[in-house]
Write a protein that holds these residues in place. Structure first.
Motif, PDB file in Angstrom:
ATOM      1  N   ARG A   1      47.720 -32.191  71.531  1.00 10.55           N
ATOM      2  CA  ARG A   1      48.825 -32.511  72.444  1.00 10.55           C
ATOM      3  C   ARG A   1      50.158 -32.548  71.675  1.00 10.55           C
ATOM      4  N   ASP A   2      50.179 -33.266  70.545  1.00 13.59           N
ATOM      5  CA  ASP A   2      51.409 -33.371  69.754  1.00 13.59           C
ATOM      6  C   ASP A   2      51.847 -32.010  69.206  1.00 13.59           C
ATOM      7  N   SER A   3      50.886 -31.183  68.805  1.00  9.63           N
ATOM      8  CA  SER A   3      51.215 -29.857  68.262  1.00  9.63           C
ATOM      9  C   SER A   3      51.789 -28.941  69.332  1.00  9.63           C
ATOM     10  N   ILE A   4      51.232 -29.015  70.542  1.00  5.33           N
ATOM     11  CA  ILE A   4      51.763 -28.225  71.656  1.00  5.33           C
ATOM     12  C   ILE A   4      53.198 -28.660  71.944  1.00  5.33           C
ATOM     13  N   GLU A   5      53.394 -29.961  72.057  1.00  6.34           N
ATOM     14  CA  GLU A   5      54.733 -30.473  72.358  1.00  6.34           C
ATOM     15  C   GLU A   5      55.735 -30.046  71.290  1.00  6.34           C
ATOM     16  N   GLN A   6      55.343 -30.147  70.020  1.00  6.46           N
ATOM     17  CA  GLN A   6      56.263 -29.791  68.938  1.00  6.46           C
ATOM     18  C   GLN A   6      56.576 -28.300  68.941  1.00  6.46           C
ATOM     19  N   ALA A   7      55.582 -27.469  69.206  1.00 13.79           N
ATOM     20  CA  ALA A   7      55.823 -26.017  69.235  1.00 13.79           C
ATOM     21  C   ALA A   7      56.830 -25.653  70.319  1.00 13.79           C
ATOM     22  N   VAL A   8      56.751 -26.315  71.474  1.00 14.37           N
ATOM     23  CA  VAL A   8      57.696 -26.035  72.554  1.00 14.37           C
ATOM     24  C   VAL A   8      59.067 -26.618  72.215  1.00 14.37           C
ATOM     25  N   ARG A   9      59.096 -27.817  71.651  1.00  9.28           N
ATOM     26  CA  ARG A   9      60.377 -28.426  71.257  1.00  9.28           C
ATOM     27  C   ARG A   9      61.074 -27.578  70.185  1.00  9.28           C
ATOM     28  N   ASP A  10      60.297 -26.961  69.298  1.00  5.27           N
ATOM     29  CA  ASP A  10      60.879 -26.108  68.259  1.00  5.27           C
ATOM     30  C   ASP A  10      61.614 -24.904  68.851  1.00  5.27           C
TER      31      ASP A  10
ATOM     32  N   ILE B   1      57.012 -19.141  75.086  1.00  7.27           N
ATOM     33  CA  ILE B   1      56.192 -20.344  74.891  1.00  7.27           C
ATOM     34  C   ILE B   1      54.774 -19.958  74.486  1.00  7.27           C
ATOM     35  N   TRP B   2      54.194 -18.984  75.187  1.00 10.24           N
ATOM     36  CA  TRP B   2      52.856 -18.518  74.808  1.00 10.24           C
ATOM     37  C   TRP B   2      52.861 -18.012  73.350  1.00 10.24           C
ATOM     38  N   ALA B   3      53.894 -17.294  72.964  1.00  6.82           N
ATOM     39  CA  ALA B   3      53.986 -16.792  71.587  1.00  6.82           C
ATOM     40  C   ALA B   3      54.038 -17.952  70.598  1.00  6.82           C
ATOM     41  N   ALA B   4      54.817 -18.986  70.918  1.00  4.57           N
ATOM     42  CA  ALA B   4      54.896 -20.148  70.032  1.00  4.57           C
ATOM     43  C   ALA B   4      53.545 -20.856  69.940  1.00  4.57           C
ATOM     44  N   LEU B   5      52.859 -20.976  71.069  1.00  2.00           N
ATOM     45  CA  LEU B   5      51.556 -21.652  71.079  1.00  2.00           C
ATOM     46  C   LEU B   5      50.488 -20.854  70.329  1.00  2.00           C
ATOM     47  N   SER B   6      50.693 -19.544  70.242  1.00  2.00           N
ATOM     48  CA  SER B   6      49.715 -18.725  69.510  1.00  2.00           C
ATOM     49  C   SER B   6      49.731 -19.015  68.012  1.00  2.00           C
ATOM     50  N   HIS B   7      50.719 -19.777  67.552  1.00  2.00           N
ATOM     51  CA  HIS B   7      50.804 -20.148  66.142  1.00  2.00           C
ATOM     52  C   HIS B   7      50.347 -21.586  65.895  1.00  2.00           C
ATOM     53  N   VAL B   8      49.897 -22.265  66.936  1.00  2.00           N
ATOM     54  CA  VAL B   8      49.398 -23.633  66.776  1.00  2.00           C
ATOM     55  C   VAL B   8      47.922 -23.540  66.412  1.00  2.00           C
ATOM     56  N   PRO B   9      47.561 -23.923  65.194  1.00  2.00           N
ATOM     57  CA  PRO B   9      46.164 -23.790  64.784  1.00  2.00           C
ATOM     58  C   PRO B   9      45.270 -24.818  65.458  1.00  2.00           C
ATOM     59  N   ASP B  10      44.014 -24.440  65.645  1.00  2.33           N
ATOM     60  CA  ASP B  10      43.008 -25.411  66.071  1.00  2.33           C
ATOM     61  C   ASP B  10      42.935 -26.436  64.936  1.00  2.33           C
ATOM     62  N   PRO B  11      43.041 -27.728  65.225  1.00  2.75           N
ATOM     63  CA  PRO B  11      43.086 -28.719  64.145  1.00  2.75           C
ATOM     64  C   PRO B  11      41.820 -28.791  63.305  1.00  2.75           C
ATOM     65  N   GLU B  12      40.712 -28.295  63.819  1.00  2.39           N
ATOM     66  CA  GLU B  12      39.461 -28.351  63.071  1.00  2.39           C
ATOM     67  C   GLU B  12      39.095 -27.018  62.429  1.00  2.39           C
ATOM     68  N   ILE B  13      39.699 -25.927  62.921  1.00  3.65           N
ATOM     69  CA  ILE B  13      39.389 -24.587  62.408  1.00  3.65           C
ATOM     70  C   ILE B  13      40.708 -23.834  62.265  1.00  3.65           C
ATOM     71  N   PRO B  14      41.372 -23.945  61.140  1.00  6.23           N
ATOM     72  CA  PRO B  14      42.734 -23.425  61.003  1.00  6.23           C
ATOM     73  C   PRO B  14      42.882 -21.907  61.064  1.00  6.23           C
ATOM     74  N   VAL B  15      41.793 -21.150  61.072  1.00  6.65           N
ATOM     75  CA  VAL B  15      41.911 -19.686  61.133  1.00  6.65           C
ATOM     76  C   VAL B  15      42.058 -19.168  62.555  1.00  6.65           C
ATOM     77  N   VAL B  16      41.962 -20.063  63.534  1.00  7.83           N
ATOM     78  CA  VAL B  16      42.161 -19.670  64.928  1.00  7.83           C
ATOM     79  C   VAL B  16      43.174 -20.613  65.573  1.00  7.83           C
ATOM     80  N   SER B  17      43.886 -20.095  66.555  1.00 13.37           N
ATOM     81  CA  SER B  17      44.875 -20.918  67.249  1.00 13.37           C
ATOM     82  C   SER B  17      44.272 -21.496  68.523  1.00 13.37           C
TER      83      SER B  17
END
Length: 165
Positions: free
Chosen positions: A64-73, A13-29
């Motif tokens: 919130r939606d991005s976290i949920e989707q990354a875990v659902r994926d 889960i942590w690995a999946a979340l590490s690919h969720v970009p910050d919505p305002e700064i896409p170069v960081v998760s």
């Protein structure tokens, strides 16, 4: 249809979340920014707790939606995403690698925070393009509440700089 995974590991889960970009700064998760505070797995239920960078952040629903989707994926059907303001997020939670990516992206990374409070006086800020400290703040608030606007007097480039909180 995605199969239900009943035993997703916290590491996956942590690995999946590490690919969720910050919505305002896409170069960081969101993990680079230190927003994810906890991941727990209880049987087939996953709970992720995060702290937004600001309590009134307009991107809360996106995060919130991005976290949920990354875990659902990962195949998890039962996902709960919680936000917490305690302890409050601090720029000290931004990883060193993420600070460098912010600089490369053109945003001056924050200085270390003092006592977890927003500093009213702007700390010395280095231009992320040329490295000069000969910069002038042009606005106390940038496109988001967590940043200020600057212009470098050496290379003449405008840039954003993170406030230390």
């Amino acid at each position: 249809m995605t199969p239900t995974v009943t035993h997703a590991t916290p590491a996956a889960i942590w690995a999946a979340l590490s690919h969720v970009p910050d919505p305002e700064i896409p170069v960081v998760s969101i993990t680079d920014m230190g927003m994810v505070r906890d991941v727990s797995v209880d049987g087939g239920r996953v709970t992720v707790t995060f702290t937004p960078t600001f309590s009134g952040c307009p991107a809360l629903h996106v995060i919130r939606d991005s976290i949920e989707q990354a875990v659902r994926d990962l195949g998890v059907a039962d996902v709960e995403v919680r936000s917490t303001l305690t302890p409050p997020w601090t720029t000290d939670w931004i990883g060193d690698d993420a600070r460098e990516r912010l600089r490369e992206y053109g945003i001056a990374p924050p200085a270390p925070a003092e006592h977890g409070l927003i500093q009213l006086d702007a700390e010395p800020t280095r231009c992320p393009r040329c490295g000069s400290l000969n910069v002038r703040m042009t606005a106390s608030f940038g496109p988001t509440l967590c940043k200020r606007m600057y212009v470098c007097e050496s290379c003449r480039e405008p840039f954003e700089g993170f406030k230390s909180v």
